[in-house]
Scaffold this motif. Structure first.
Motif, short mmCIF file in Angstrom:
data_model
loop_
_atom_site.label_atom_id
_atom_site.label_comp_id
_atom_site.label_asym_id
_atom_site.label_seq_id
_atom_site.Cartn_x
_atom_site.Cartn_y
_atom_site.Cartn_z
N THR A 5 64.15 -4.34 -47.05
CA THR A 5 63.56 -3.89 -48.31
C THR A 5 62.20 -3.24 -48.06
OG1 THR A 5 64.70 -5.60 -49.55
CG2 THR A 5 62.76 -4.63 -50.59
N LEU A 9 61.15 0.68 -48.84
CA LEU A 9 60.02 1.08 -49.69
C LEU A 9 59.10 2.06 -48.94
CD1 LEU A 9 59.22 -2.38 -51.31
CD2 LEU A 9 60.19 -0.38 -52.47
N VAL A 12 60.65 5.48 -48.98
CA VAL A 12 60.42 6.17 -50.25
C VAL A 12 59.02 6.78 -50.27
CG1 VAL A 12 60.20 5.87 -52.75
CG2 VAL A 12 62.11 4.79 -51.52
N PHE A 73 67.51 3.45 -51.12
CA PHE A 73 67.83 2.82 -52.41
C PHE A 73 68.85 1.70 -52.26
CE2 PHE A 73 66.70 7.03 -54.71
CZ PHE A 73 65.36 6.77 -54.54
N ILE A 76 66.96 -1.53 -51.66
CA ILE A 76 65.95 -1.97 -52.62
C ILE A 76 66.65 -2.67 -53.78
CG2 ILE A 76 64.10 -1.24 -54.18
CD1 ILE A 76 63.72 1.22 -52.34
N HIS A 81 63.00 -1.85 -58.36
CA HIS A 81 63.11 -0.41 -58.61
C HIS A 81 61.84 0.15 -59.20
CE1 HIS A 81 67.79 0.03 -58.51
NE2 HIS A 81 67.29 -0.48 -57.40
N THR A 83 58.89 -1.07 -58.78
CA THR A 83 57.90 -1.14 -57.69
C THR A 83 58.04 0.06 -56.77
OG1 THR A 83 57.94 -3.56 -57.78
CG2 THR A 83 57.07 -2.55 -55.76
N ALA A 84 59.28 0.40 -56.43
CA ALA A 84 59.52 1.57 -55.57
C ALA A 84 58.99 2.83 -56.23
CB ALA A 84 61.02 1.70 -55.27
N TYR A 85 59.24 2.97 -57.53
CA TYR A 85 58.75 4.15 -58.25
C TYR A 85 57.22 4.17 -58.27
CZ TYR A 85 58.16 7.86 -61.60
OH TYR A 85 57.77 9.04 -62.19
#
Length: 134
Positions: A5, A9, A12, A73, A76, A81, A83-85
Motif C-alpha cells: 500500500t 501511494l 501515485v 490502485f 490501495i 482512496h 488519502t491517495a487523492y
C-alpha cells in the motif's frame, strides 16, 4: 508484481509529479516530506524512496500511465482512496500553477478511485489554502 500500500501511494505521487514532463527536486522533497509526516507511511524506510520512485518511473515507461495506475490502485484499499487523492493533490500543487497535464491526471485519479466530488473539492480547497503566500 504486487505493490505494498505504501509503495502504491508513492507511485501515485510520483506519477502526479512526473505528469508535467519530469520530477523536480522540489517535488521529490515534498514527496519525502509527505512520507515522513503522514501516518499512512508509519514504518516506511525513507531510504527506499529513491528505489520506489525509480520503479514507478520504470513501470510508467513500460506499461504507460494506465498500467502504472492500475497497478497502484489495485494495492490501495478503498478506505485510503481519499488519502491517495489527497497525496496526489499535495504533490500537484507544489508548483503553485497546475498545468493541464496535472489537472487531467488528478481528474483521472479522482474518477478511478471513485472519490466523492465533495471530498475532492474539500481536499483541493485545503491544499490551495496551504500553498498561498502572504
Amino acid at each position: 508484481m504486487a505493490l505494498s500500500t505504501q509503495d502504491a501511494l508513492i507511485y501515485v505521487m510520483v506519477v502526479t509529479a512526473s505528469s508535467d514532463e519530469g520530477i523536480s527536486d522540489h517535488e521529490l522533497a515534498v514527496i519525502a516530506s509527505l512520507i515522513e509526516r503522514s501516518p499512512v507511511f508509519d514504518g516506511f524506510d525513507i531510504a527506499r524512496l529513491e528505489k520506489v520512485a525509480n520503479d514507478a518511473v520504470d513501470e510508467t515507461n513500460k506499461t504507460g500511465l494506465d498500467g502504472v495506475l492500475d497497478l497502484a490502485f489495485a494495492a490501495i484499499p478503498k478506505r485510503l482512496h481519499d488519502t491517495a487523492y489527497a497525496l496526489a493533490v499535495e504533490v500537484a500543487v507544489v508548483d503553485v500553477q497546475l498545468p493541464q497535464e496535472e489537472l487531467r491526471l488528478l481528474e483521472m485519479v479522482r474518477d478511478r478511485l471513485e472519490v466523492d466530488r465533495l471530498v475532492t473539492a474539500a481536499i483541493e480547497a485545503s491544499a490551495r489554502a496551504r500553498m498561498r503566500k502572504a
